[in-house]
Design an enzyme around this catalytic site. Sequence first.
Site, PDB file in Angstrom:
ATOM      1  N   CYS A 168       5.216  -6.294   9.113  1.00 39.51           N
ATOM      2  CA  CYS A 168       6.078  -5.632  10.046  1.00 39.51           C
ATOM      3  C   CYS A 168       6.473  -6.770  11.009  1.00 39.51           C
ATOM      4  CB  CYS A 168       5.854  -4.350  10.692  1.00 39.51           C
ATOM      5  SG  CYS A 168       6.832  -3.496  11.696  1.00 39.51           S
ATOM      6  N   ASN A 172      -5.629   6.558  14.991  1.00 37.19           N
ATOM      7  CA  ASN A 172      -6.710   6.232  13.787  1.00 37.19           C
ATOM      8  C   ASN A 172      -7.114   4.626  14.144  1.00 37.19           C
ATOM      9  OD1 ASN A 172      -6.579   8.232  12.079  1.00 37.19           O
ATOM     10  ND2 ASN A 172      -4.626   7.792  11.850  1.00 37.19           N
ATOM     11  N   CYS A 205       3.454   8.440   0.852  1.00 35.38           N
ATOM     12  CA  CYS A 205       3.691   7.874   2.057  1.00 35.38           C
ATOM     13  C   CYS A 205       4.203   6.401   1.523  1.00 35.38           C
ATOM     14  CB  CYS A 205       2.622   7.489   2.854  1.00 35.38           C
ATOM     15  SG  CYS A 205       2.933   6.976   4.449  1.00 35.38           S
ATOM     16  N   CYS A 228      -2.626   6.933   9.129  1.00 34.72           N
ATOM     17  CA  CYS A 228      -1.313   6.424   9.832  1.00 34.72           C
ATOM     18  C   CYS A 228      -1.952   5.171  10.574  1.00 34.72           C
ATOM     19  CB  CYS A 228      -0.882   7.353  10.940  1.00 34.72           C
ATOM     20  SG  CYS A 228      -0.255   8.664  10.275  1.00 34.72           S
ATOM     21  N   CYS A 260      -1.205  -0.415  15.857  1.00 37.07           N
ATOM     22  CA  CYS A 260      -0.650  -0.059  14.712  1.00 37.07           C
ATOM     23  C   CYS A 260      -1.323  -1.433  14.015  1.00 37.07           C
ATOM     24  CB  CYS A 260       0.659  -0.273  14.224  1.00 37.07           C
ATOM     25  SG  CYS A 260       1.204  -0.310  12.599  1.00 37.07           S
ATOM     26  N   SER A 264       8.846   7.355  16.204  1.00 34.17           N
ATOM     27  CA  SER A 264       7.744   7.089  16.746  1.00 34.17           C
ATOM     28  C   SER A 264       7.895   6.851  18.234  1.00 34.17           C
ATOM     29  CB  SER A 264       7.243   5.904  16.112  1.00 34.17           C
ATOM     30  OG  SER A 264       6.944   6.041  14.916  1.00 34.17           O
ATOM     31  N   GLU A 273       0.875  -1.064  -0.121  1.00 33.23           N
ATOM     32  CA  GLU A 273       0.001  -0.080   0.118  1.00 33.23           C
ATOM     33  C   GLU A 273       0.875   1.128   0.012  1.00 33.23           C
ATOM     34  OE1 GLU A 273      -4.130  -1.094   1.471  1.00 33.23           O
ATOM     35  OE2 GLU A 273      -2.743  -0.830   3.384  1.00 33.23           O
ATOM     36  N   CYS A 300       3.912  -2.850  17.525  1.00 30.30           N
ATOM     37  CA  CYS A 300       2.976  -2.024  18.173  1.00 30.30           C
ATOM     38  C   CYS A 300       1.723  -2.115  18.305  1.00 30.30           C
ATOM     39  CB  CYS A 300       3.659  -0.515  17.459  1.00 30.30           C
ATOM     40  SG  CYS A 300       5.259  -0.349  17.010  1.00 30.30           S
TER      41      CYS A 300
HETATM   42  N1  SAH Z   1       7.464   1.876  11.157  1.00 33.25           N
HETATM   43  C1  SAH Z   1       7.849   3.101  11.181  1.00 33.25           C
HETATM   44  C2  SAH Z   1       6.966   3.714  10.350  1.00 33.25           C
HETATM   45  C3  SAH Z   1       5.734   3.620   9.652  1.00 33.25           C
HETATM   46  S1  SAH Z   1       4.132   4.005  10.894  1.00 33.25           S
HETATM   47  C4  SAH Z   1       7.380   3.548  12.637  1.00 33.25           C
HETATM   48  O1  SAH Z   1       6.946   2.920  13.311  1.00 33.25           O
HETATM   49  O2  SAH Z   1       8.001   4.813  12.902  1.00 33.25           O
HETATM   50  C5  SAH Z   1       4.158   5.851  10.701  1.00 33.25           C
HETATM   51  C6  SAH Z   1       3.588   6.387  11.980  1.00 33.25           C
HETATM   52  O3  SAH Z   1       2.102   6.104  12.106  1.00 33.25           O
HETATM   53  C7  SAH Z   1       4.264   6.032  13.245  1.00 33.25           C
HETATM   54  O4  SAH Z   1       4.688   6.902  14.124  1.00 33.25           O
HETATM   55  C8  SAH Z   1       3.416   5.119  13.797  1.00 33.25           C
HETATM   56  O5  SAH Z   1       3.603   4.760  14.969  1.00 33.25           O
HETATM   57  C9  SAH Z   1       2.136   5.886  13.627  1.00 33.25           C
HETATM   58  N2  SAH Z   1       0.915   4.991  13.625  1.00 33.25           N
HETATM   59  C10 SAH Z   1       0.807   3.411  13.902  1.00 33.25           C
HETATM   60  N3  SAH Z   1      -0.463   3.095  13.872  1.00 33.25           N
HETATM   61  C11 SAH Z   1      -1.278   4.369  13.997  1.00 33.25           C
HETATM   62  C12 SAH Z   1      -2.615   4.384  14.171  1.00 33.25           C
HETATM   63  N4  SAH Z   1      -3.485   3.400  14.396  1.00 33.25           N
HETATM   64  N5  SAH Z   1      -2.929   5.644  14.653  1.00 33.25           N
HETATM   65  C13 SAH Z   1      -2.137   6.713  14.446  1.00 33.25           C
HETATM   66  N6  SAH Z   1      -0.782   6.489  14.199  1.00 33.25           N
HETATM   67  C14 SAH Z   1      -0.286   5.287  13.999  1.00 33.25           C
HETATM   68 FE1  SF4 Z   2       5.650  -1.724  12.378  1.00 39.06          FE
HETATM   69 FE2  SF4 Z   2       5.972   1.023  12.642  1.00 39.06          FE
HETATM   70 FE3  SF4 Z   2       3.383  -0.344  12.892  1.00 39.06          FE
HETATM   71 FE4  SF4 Z   2       5.304  -0.438  14.743  1.00 39.06          FE
HETATM   72  S1  SF4 Z   2       4.233   1.392  14.083  1.00 39.06           S
HETATM   73  S2  SF4 Z   2       4.197  -2.229  14.134  1.00 39.06           S
HETATM   74  S3  SF4 Z   2       7.205  -0.392  13.599  1.00 39.06           S
HETATM   75  S4  SF4 Z   2       4.934  -0.098  10.859  1.00 39.06           S
END
Ligand code: SAH
Ligand code: SF4
Length: 409
Positions: free
Chosen positions: A144, A340, A137, A383, A151, A263, A124, A148
Amino acid sequence: MAVSLDIQSQINSGSGKPVSESFAPDLIGLDRNGIALELEKLGLDAREIRMRTGQLWNWIYVNGVTDFERMTNISKPAREVFSNHFTLRRPEIVSEQVSTDGTRKWLFRFTDPAHPALPPVDVETVYIPEPGRGTLCVSSQVGCTLNCSFCHTGTQALVRNLTAGEIIGQLLMARQMLGDFPGGTRPDNGLVPGGETRAITNVVMMGMGEPLYNFEQVKTALLIASDGDGTSLSKRRITLSTSGVVSHIGRTGDEIGVMLAISLHAVRDDLRNELVPINKKWPLKDLLEACRTYPGLSNARRITFEYVMLKGINDSDADARELVRLLAGIPAKINLIPFNPWPGSPYECSDWDRIETFADIVNHAGYASPVRTPRGRDIFAACGQLKSASERLTKRAQRELETKTGPDS
Ligand code: SAH
Ligand code: SF4
């Protein structure tokens, strides 16, 4: 010793015979050295390698050409040799969704005919238009390895790392779709920046995956993207976001030189261990030390700290004050991201007045702390909402990929 390639006589003698399309190397994703090496394998001499590398580079990355026949400053016989030996692949577009706010999400399918054991992967990529700028983006992995807890991507097991060609391929394909190459046409829904402005002015490595767990391929792709004679995106307009892979943060500054986003999401180790489990390996102290010493860091080149707002979890006034204390001395921006939601997600987004109070505390301490407006929620492009249906590779396919991309840390 390299011999000068008389392309016409090669064709006449049959030595330039077509190779099967399925095994022809793809030039997309190769840097200048990579292209030169491929040309050397064809037997070109040094002078011709230099000249052809420059021409191919320009056609591929500046003009976005996908057909050797369109490379009009290369002689016809040479074009024929190139098209018999190489490919210029673009991913298949499985779907394109356009949000009511103009955000676009593509599902790209990458197949690699040179490695038939590798199943196609779905990736995506999201485009976010804003007045005067447009941000792409880009994903670095399918799935991954990190999980987290907030996410959606983290719920998809790592399928595999993307190659440099697949990473830069997302940018090339998006530029093609948005009419950003010379002679291209803009989609006219009124939301893509018009006139002289490029549709894509910024790139963020914030799609699927942890870019620093695919360092070499991400590095190659971003150096291509920022090459002054190529797509020519300023390194200040490229941001790499990491969950905190401390071992590679210094190298990101030294070897890639793009803007860094972290992050962060929590200000205490116990909570961050839960939200961003990589914290157990590299706790806050180590992470912030790597930030303090980030190569090239200055007031003009600040680190962005991303902080997802989770109701009742990390959004108190005390959290905001601790955030300010932790970042003291680091040239920083703080980006508050409203959470989100995704199906089954265990959190709720903080209320707006809570987000505002949190932002005020941070602002009063002198930090710019924009709240990131959620974009493309209606098409599930915001995000942390990205996730594709690709599944983990078989062991055999994984081995084959490793042979192709080389081991990575
Ligand atoms: N893996 C990398 C980059 C991808 S995520 C990282 O973790 O930094 C891009 C951003 O979106 C990161 O700051 C991540 O923590 C955030 N993110 C992930 N899930 C989210 C969600 N459900 N709502 C808002 N931000 C989120
Ligand atoms: Fe992976 Fe970034 Fe999502 Fe964490 S926030 S699970 S490092 S994509």
